[in-house]
Design a protein around this motif. Sequence first.
Motif, short mmCIF file in Angstrom:
data_model
loop_
_atom_site.label_atom_id
_atom_site.label_comp_id
_atom_site.label_asym_id
_atom_site.label_seq_id
_atom_site.Cartn_x
_atom_site.Cartn_y
_atom_site.Cartn_z
N SER A 1 0.62 -0.99 -0.26
CA SER A 1 -0.14 0.23 -0.29
C SER A 1 1.11 0.95 0.15
O SER A 1 0.78 2.26 -0.65
N LEU A 2 2.42 1.78 0.86
CA LEU A 2 2.27 2.72 0.64
C LEU A 2 3.80 2.82 -0.56
O LEU A 2 3.77 3.79 -1.18
N ASN A 3 4.16 1.67 -1.31
CA ASN A 3 4.59 1.24 -2.76
C ASN A 3 3.26 2.36 -3.40
O ASN A 3 4.28 3.29 -4.00
N GLN A 4 1.96 2.13 -3.04
CA GLN A 4 0.74 2.62 -3.67
C GLN A 4 1.15 4.04 -3.96
O GLN A 4 0.64 4.86 -4.65
N ILE A 5 0.38 4.37 -2.65
CA ILE A 5 0.31 5.67 -2.26
C ILE A 5 1.39 6.73 -2.37
O ILE A 5 0.72 7.89 -2.38
N PHE A 6 2.61 6.62 -2.00
CA PHE A 6 3.44 7.24 -2.69
C PHE A 6 4.58 7.47 -3.52
O PHE A 6 5.23 7.83 -4.01
N LYS A 7 3.41 6.27 -4.87
CA LYS A 7 4.67 5.83 -5.61
C LYS A 7 5.07 5.81 -5.88
O LYS A 7 6.16 6.90 -6.51
N LEU A 8 5.93 4.94 -5.02
CA LEU A 8 7.64 4.61 -5.13
C LEU A 8 8.14 3.84 -5.86
O LEU A 8 9.32 3.84 -6.33
N GLY A 9 7.22 3.14 -6.82
CA GLY A 9 7.81 2.43 -7.78
C GLY A 9 8.44 1.01 -7.17
O GLY A 9 9.47 1.00 -8.44
N ILE A 10 8.52 0.40 -6.61
CA ILE A 10 9.23 -0.32 -5.87
C ILE A 10 8.87 -1.74 -7.07
O ILE A 10 7.05 -2.22 -6.60
N SER A 11 9.81 -2.58 -7.44
CA SER A 11 9.49 -4.49 -8.00
C SER A 11 8.62 -4.89 -7.17
O SER A 11 8.85 -4.48 -6.17
N ILE B 1 8.32 -8.42 -2.39
CA ILE B 1 8.69 -9.90 -2.53
C ILE B 1 9.97 -10.18 -1.10
O ILE B 1 9.79 -10.09 -0.68
N SER B 2 10.86 -9.66 -2.34
CA SER B 2 12.70 -9.60 -0.71
C SER B 2 12.57 -9.06 -0.16
O SER B 2 12.68 -9.66 1.52
N MET B 3 11.40 -7.70 0.27
CA MET B 3 10.94 -7.00 1.89
C MET B 3 10.49 -7.12 2.45
O MET B 3 11.02 -8.19 3.60
N ALA B 4 9.62 -8.62 2.12
CA ALA B 4 8.43 -8.76 2.60
C ALA B 4 8.91 -9.98 3.49
O ALA B 4 8.25 -10.67 4.16
N SER B 5 9.54 -11.21 2.45
CA SER B 5 10.41 -11.99 2.72
C SER B 5 11.18 -11.58 4.16
O SER B 5 11.42 -13.08 5.17
#
Length: 161
Positions: free
Chosen positions: A2-12, A17-21
């Motif tokens: 959600s943060l990626n979408q809200i702040f338009k971070l553009g994280i692939s 997936i790597s960060m969530a792991s």
Amino acid sequence: KSLNQIFKLGISERNLISMASQLGADCAFFIKNKTTYAKGIGDIFSDIEIDLSKYHFIVVYPNIHVSTVDAYKHVKPKKPNKDIREIIKRPIENWKNELKNDFEDSVFIQYPKISEIKNELYNQGAIYASMSGSGSTVFGIFKENPKVDFNYLGKFWSFKL
């Protein structure tokens, strides 16, 4: 995600997936947000196609804490006769005899109420029921919306996809 979408971070998705792991072994699964076959520690994915939209689901949490560490300590994984990806292509009515959560054997011995919940879901018409992961939540899949109040089993949620 959600943060990626809200702040338009553009994280692939791959990086998410790597960060969530890093948060937990099965956290990466939730980045996919679709039916997925997971391997490894729950972070290697391949897409699968399954349509569950015509079924009703009951999810029961019996307010029992099952230690993940204990569950893994006592589980005796069995090599399945058939690949899960093949089993789920068959009618759900066949899953009862073919699709098994190996955690159930040891967890049900320690917490018989969880086994009782699974059996009750079948008694109320579930065409498939299983403990989710290492427990203690149990879910049932129904052809029709069951007309039963499952509060006597624990906290429950009823929904259709």
